[in-house]
Design an enzyme around this catalytic site. Structure first.
Site, PDB file in Angstrom:
ATOM      1  N   MET A 224      -7.447   0.664  -6.771  1.00  0.00           N
ATOM      2  CA  MET A 224      -8.186  -0.362  -7.475  1.00  0.00           C
ATOM      3  C   MET A 224      -9.179   0.282  -8.449  1.00  0.00           C
ATOM      4  SD  MET A 224      -9.981  -3.590  -5.663  1.00  0.00           S
ATOM      5  CE  MET A 224     -11.164  -4.545  -6.530  1.00  0.00           C
ATOM      6  N   ASP A 225     -10.084   1.125  -7.918  1.00  0.00           N
ATOM      7  CA  ASP A 225     -11.097   1.758  -8.765  1.00  0.00           C
ATOM      8  C   ASP A 225     -10.459   2.825  -9.651  1.00  0.00           C
ATOM      9  OD1 ASP A 225     -13.017   0.208  -7.433  1.00  0.00           O
ATOM     10  OD2 ASP A 225     -13.251   1.723  -5.876  1.00  0.00           O
ATOM     11  N   GLU A 226     -10.762   2.764 -10.911  1.00  0.00           N
ATOM     12  CA  GLU A 226     -10.250   3.652 -11.956  1.00  0.00           C
ATOM     13  C   GLU A 226      -8.776   3.425 -12.268  1.00  0.00           C
ATOM     14  OE1 GLU A 226     -11.899   5.786 -14.303  1.00  0.00           O
ATOM     15  OE2 GLU A 226     -13.293   4.400 -13.410  1.00  0.00           O
ATOM     16  N   VAL A 227      -8.209   2.323 -11.765  1.00  0.00           N
ATOM     17  CA  VAL A 227      -6.857   1.919 -12.141  1.00  0.00           C
ATOM     18  C   VAL A 227      -6.905   0.502 -12.712  1.00  0.00           C
ATOM     19  CG1 VAL A 227      -4.480   1.529 -11.361  1.00  0.00           C
ATOM     20  CG2 VAL A 227      -5.779   3.485 -10.480  1.00  0.00           C
TER      21      VAL A 227
ATOM     22  N   LYS B 186     -15.069  -6.551  -3.498  1.00  0.00           N
ATOM     23  CA  LYS B 186     -13.773  -6.251  -4.112  1.00  0.00           C
ATOM     24  C   LYS B 186     -12.844  -7.461  -4.062  1.00  0.00           C
ATOM     25  CE  LYS B 186     -13.540  -1.255  -3.808  1.00  0.00           C
ATOM     26  NZ  LYS B 186     -12.579  -0.152  -3.666  1.00  0.00           N
TER      27      LYS B 186
END
Length: 175
Positions: free
Chosen positions: A1-4, A94
């Site tokens: 999730m993070d950085e994608v 999230k």
């Protein structure tokens, strides 16, 4: 999730700038994490903030992620997998972020875990070499400043390339 799909780095850089005066340029972050550049006390403050969980609620969306994932759902069963257990209090933030920005993804297709190696899937698109190495299917590296020097194939830079990669695997063209 993070950085994608969520632009963690933009928010992290902004936090470090606002709270500690850092103003890193992309070249400084090439092959490194922010914690490699900040003073230890500042890194500890960032970690404490991440453990509170709310930081993850307002991350910007990675350019092109929403439209690409929407189209990829026509061909693939798309799941969002996040190593949320590193910061357990981030789960609600999230989840709400996903509902706001990716309402077309079923909550049943969201996986909160610690180790992405448990995921049984054909592909994992991720920025983290640790998770790609643990994954049993085909790991596809999503380029981020911190992984620029990582030796991994296949690799995609941005959502246009990611979408093209997956459509090619499915024998379809993008469009």
């Amino acid at each position: 999730m993070d950085e994608v799909i969520a632009d963690f780095l933009v928010a992290q850089r902004d936090w470090y700038r606002k709270h500690h005066g850092y103003n890193w340029v992309d070249a400084e972050l090439a092959g490194r994490q922010a914690e490699d550049l900040a003073e230890r006390l500042h890194v500890e403050a960032m970690e404490a903030h991440l453990h509170e969980g709310a930081f993850f609620r307002d991350l910007p969306v990675m350019t092109g992620a929403q439209s690409a994932i929407r189209r990829l759902q026509d061909v693939f069963d798309v799941f969002i997998v996040t190593a949320a257990m590193e910061y357990p209090l981030c789960c609600e933030a999230k989840y709400l972020w996903l509902k706001d920005h990716f309402p077309f993804i079923s909550p049943l297709n969201v996986v909160f875990c610690g180790d992405k190696g448990i995921v049984a899937a054909d592909y994992l698109l991720d920025d983290n070499l640790r998770f790609l190495r643990a994954f049993r299917g085909t790991g596809v590296m999503f380029t981020a400043p911190h992984n620029l020097h990582a030796d991994w194939t296949p690799r995609v830079s941005g959502w246009a390339e990611a979408e093209a990669f997956f459509h090619a695997k499915a024998g379809r063209s993008v469009g």
